[in-house]
Design an enzyme around this catalytic site. Sequence first.
Site, PDB file in Angstrom:
ATOM      1  N   LYS A  92     -17.261 -27.676  10.407  1.00  0.00           N
ATOM      2  CA  LYS A  92     -16.573 -28.521   9.436  1.00  0.00           C
ATOM      3  C   LYS A  92     -17.423 -29.749   9.210  1.00  0.00           C
ATOM      4  O   LYS A  92     -17.886 -30.388  10.155  1.00  0.00           O
ATOM      5  CB  LYS A  92     -15.196 -28.921  10.003  1.00  0.00           C
ATOM      6  CG  LYS A  92     -14.401 -29.802   9.076  1.00  0.00           C
ATOM      7  CD  LYS A  92     -13.467 -28.986   8.219  1.00  0.00           C
ATOM      8  CE  LYS A  92     -12.952 -29.735   7.010  1.00  0.00           C
ATOM      9  NZ  LYS A  92     -13.851 -29.774   5.848  1.00  0.00           N
ATOM     10  N   GLN A 113     -21.518 -34.845  13.622  1.00  0.00           N
ATOM     11  CA  GLN A 113     -20.220 -34.281  13.253  1.00  0.00           C
ATOM     12  C   GLN A 113     -19.559 -33.545  14.426  1.00  0.00           C
ATOM     13  O   GLN A 113     -18.341 -33.513  14.540  1.00  0.00           O
ATOM     14  CB  GLN A 113     -20.420 -33.338  12.060  1.00  0.00           C
ATOM     15  CG  GLN A 113     -19.164 -33.044  11.277  1.00  0.00           C
ATOM     16  CD  GLN A 113     -18.810 -34.129  10.261  1.00  0.00           C
ATOM     17  OE1 GLN A 113     -19.680 -34.607   9.553  1.00  0.00           O
ATOM     18  NE2 GLN A 113     -17.555 -34.505  10.198  1.00  0.00           N
ATOM     19  N   LYS A 116     -17.818 -36.270  16.441  1.00  0.00           N
ATOM     20  CA  LYS A 116     -16.778 -36.893  15.628  1.00  0.00           C
ATOM     21  C   LYS A 116     -15.570 -35.961  15.519  1.00  0.00           C
ATOM     22  O   LYS A 116     -14.431 -36.369  15.732  1.00  0.00           O
ATOM     23  CB  LYS A 116     -17.346 -37.178  14.231  1.00  0.00           C
ATOM     24  CG  LYS A 116     -16.362 -37.817  13.294  1.00  0.00           C
ATOM     25  CD  LYS A 116     -16.906 -37.922  11.882  1.00  0.00           C
ATOM     26  CE  LYS A 116     -18.240 -38.627  11.868  1.00  0.00           C
ATOM     27  NZ  LYS A 116     -18.701 -38.913  10.517  1.00  0.00           N
ATOM     28  N   LYS A 128     -22.765 -29.505   8.491  1.00  0.00           N
ATOM     29  CA  LYS A 128     -23.038 -30.419   7.375  1.00  0.00           C
ATOM     30  C   LYS A 128     -23.952 -29.704   6.405  1.00  0.00           C
ATOM     31  O   LYS A 128     -24.646 -28.758   6.776  1.00  0.00           O
ATOM     32  CB  LYS A 128     -23.716 -31.697   7.894  1.00  0.00           C
ATOM     33  CG  LYS A 128     -23.661 -32.861   6.934  1.00  0.00           C
ATOM     34  CD  LYS A 128     -22.372 -33.637   7.042  1.00  0.00           C
ATOM     35  CE  LYS A 128     -22.262 -34.683   5.967  1.00  0.00           C
ATOM     36  NZ  LYS A 128     -21.077 -35.549   6.143  1.00  0.00           N
ATOM     37  N   GLY A 167     -16.523 -33.109   0.933  1.00  0.00           N
ATOM     38  CA  GLY A 167     -17.424 -34.001   0.186  1.00  0.00           C
ATOM     39  C   GLY A 167     -18.206 -34.929   1.093  1.00  0.00           C
ATOM     40  O   GLY A 167     -17.957 -35.023   2.288  1.00  0.00           O
ATOM     41  N   ASP A 168     -19.160 -35.614   0.521  1.00  0.00           N
ATOM     42  CA  ASP A 168     -19.913 -36.685   1.177  1.00  0.00           C
ATOM     43  C   ASP A 168     -20.558 -37.448   0.020  1.00  0.00           C
ATOM     44  O   ASP A 168     -20.078 -37.360  -1.124  1.00  0.00           O
ATOM     45  CB  ASP A 168     -20.961 -36.112   2.154  1.00  0.00           C
ATOM     46  CG  ASP A 168     -21.587 -37.180   3.055  1.00  0.00           C
ATOM     47  OD1 ASP A 168     -20.911 -37.643   3.979  1.00  0.00           O
ATOM     48  OD2 ASP A 168     -22.746 -37.579   2.809  1.00  0.00           O
ATOM     49  N   THR A 212     -11.040 -41.846   4.812  1.00  0.00           N
ATOM     50  CA  THR A 212     -12.135 -42.407   5.616  1.00  0.00           C
ATOM     51  C   THR A 212     -12.055 -43.931   5.623  1.00  0.00           C
ATOM     52  O   THR A 212     -12.152 -44.570   6.680  1.00  0.00           O
ATOM     53  CB  THR A 212     -13.497 -41.919   5.105  1.00  0.00           C
ATOM     54  OG1 THR A 212     -13.451 -40.503   4.993  1.00  0.00           O
ATOM     55  CG2 THR A 212     -14.613 -42.307   6.043  1.00  0.00           C
ATOM     56  N   ASN A 243     -16.535 -43.724  -2.304  1.00  0.00           N
ATOM     57  CA  ASN A 243     -15.249 -43.306  -1.760  1.00  0.00           C
ATOM     58  C   ASN A 243     -14.858 -44.101  -0.507  1.00  0.00           C
ATOM     59  O   ASN A 243     -13.748 -44.640  -0.426  1.00  0.00           O
ATOM     60  CB  ASN A 243     -15.313 -41.803  -1.462  1.00  0.00           C
ATOM     61  CG  ASN A 243     -14.048 -41.308  -0.812  1.00  0.00           C
ATOM     62  OD1 ASN A 243     -13.995 -41.154   0.403  1.00  0.00           O
ATOM     63  ND2 ASN A 243     -13.007 -41.114  -1.593  1.00  0.00           N
ATOM     64  N   SER A 380      -9.090 -33.973   6.478  1.00  0.00           N
ATOM     65  CA  SER A 380      -9.510 -32.656   5.991  1.00  0.00           C
ATOM     66  C   SER A 380      -8.878 -31.560   6.844  1.00  0.00           C
ATOM     67  O   SER A 380      -8.441 -30.526   6.341  1.00  0.00           O
ATOM     68  CB  SER A 380     -11.035 -32.511   6.071  1.00  0.00           C
ATOM     69  OG  SER A 380     -11.638 -33.076   4.931  1.00  0.00           O
TER      70      SER A 380
END
Length: 448
Positions: A92, A113, A116, A128, A167-168, A212, A243, A380
């Site tokens: 993820k 990630q 996290k 990622k 997204g990123d 976020t 964002n 998410s």
Amino acid sequence: MNAEEYVKQVFEQVVKRNPNEPEFHQAVEEVLESLIPVLDRHNEYIKEGIIERLVEPERIIMFRVPWLDDNGNIRVNRGFRVEFNSAIGPYKGGLRFHPTVNSSIVKFLGFEQIFKNSLTGLPIGGGKGGSDFDPKGKSDKEIMKFCQSFMTELYRHVGQFTDVPAGDIGVSGREIGYLFGQYKRIKNEFAAAVLTGKGLAYGGSLVRKEATGFGLVYFVERMLEDKNMSLKGKTVVVSGSGNVAIYAMEKAKELGAKIVACSDSNGYIYDSEGIDLKVVKQIKEVERKRISEYVKYRSWAKYYEGCKGIWTNKCDVALPCATQNEIDEEAAKILVENEVILVGEGANMPCSSKAVEIFIDNNILFAPAKAANAGGVATSALEMAQNSMRLSWSFEEVDRRLKEIMINIYENASEAAKKYDCEDNLVVGANIAGFIKVANAMMEQGVV
Ligand code: NDP
């Protein structure tokens, strides 16, 4: 072999095996160093080769993304997906569309990630991806054609039980919509949980857009509370106007802070009256223009070319929410001289290693990205849960869960820091708390 020597040896191997990947090296070095106290006490992690396995992605996919621009020219970009670790759940992590994307960037992001996602307490592994495609200046039609071509290759690698992108930088609701549409068309199935950050009409979750930024501020407020302070009345500088930055500003303002500056990749604005978020949203989310436009709406505000100067503005709380390594040694020294109280990482690795060292050495409260910006991926995972149940929770319900998750992350990271004698050092605490769950799962699953 003692833990320190072992870590040094593994890190040397990482550098040798992944040449010319400085961001990946930086992310690995920080994590490995902070794990030394754990490895000292738990030799089994060394014996089982957990660290050697952890630094090697389970799979890296790299592919050609050909597309036709509006003038009929053939364009070719490179796509990436790094599926780093699936010990505790499907891979993820977001997709980044930015010209600087390369294997070092996706590997550093994918590696971070893992920890996290583990910290959120939810069952998600680390991954990622992205492309060196630059969405700036592209028409809507070009964005759609690119996203369709990207998904035409990516679809075979993703799935709700395999790998779930989001997204990123450069990938928000519009891009997720085009990616989802193409996935659905190729597979002929409405598999909502294959992507997160979707529109509300087709399986998206309330609060995902805000998550976020909101999560970062919940985390920061909790940290301040521990020191008998709060955001109320504090002056805040936020970098970026995307964002993460927009919703961090929104929540910080709601909690009584005054935000005086924000930026984009061209420059920054300073508004002594406090940033007007309605104007920022109109410029960045609706018109998709440059932040310099802000001074047309607020004549007393100032615009400065170049984004680094933003950190010279005096503030109590600094929230870097743009990109990696945006606060270097020099910027960190200025922030300390200007008596910053807290630095909270909204972006991934926005502070260089040297900058982090300066903040820690000067007892500045420091909220590391892995913990502080985990609210996005946590929400998410809540989106995936809602998709599986074919239900939608209310805004208040998702927001409540998000806040609870951020507070838990804070408690777990501070507890881990204390347990390993690194009081108040959340960098170490977050790395350790994230690591232990993944490491134990890997041990139980054997050598895979
Ligand atoms: P966006 O694309 O929405 O916004 C990025 C912002 O940062 C824009 O204002 C952009 O300016 C600016 N920016 C991008 N690159 C640079 C650069 N090289 N120098 C200076 N400014 C730059 O991205 P997000 O807000 O989603 O992401 C921001 C950061 O947060 C990234 O590090 C991302 O990995 C991280 N993050 C994002 C999550 C999410 O849920 N979206 C979750 C966790 C982390 P411009 O408008 O000029 O492009």
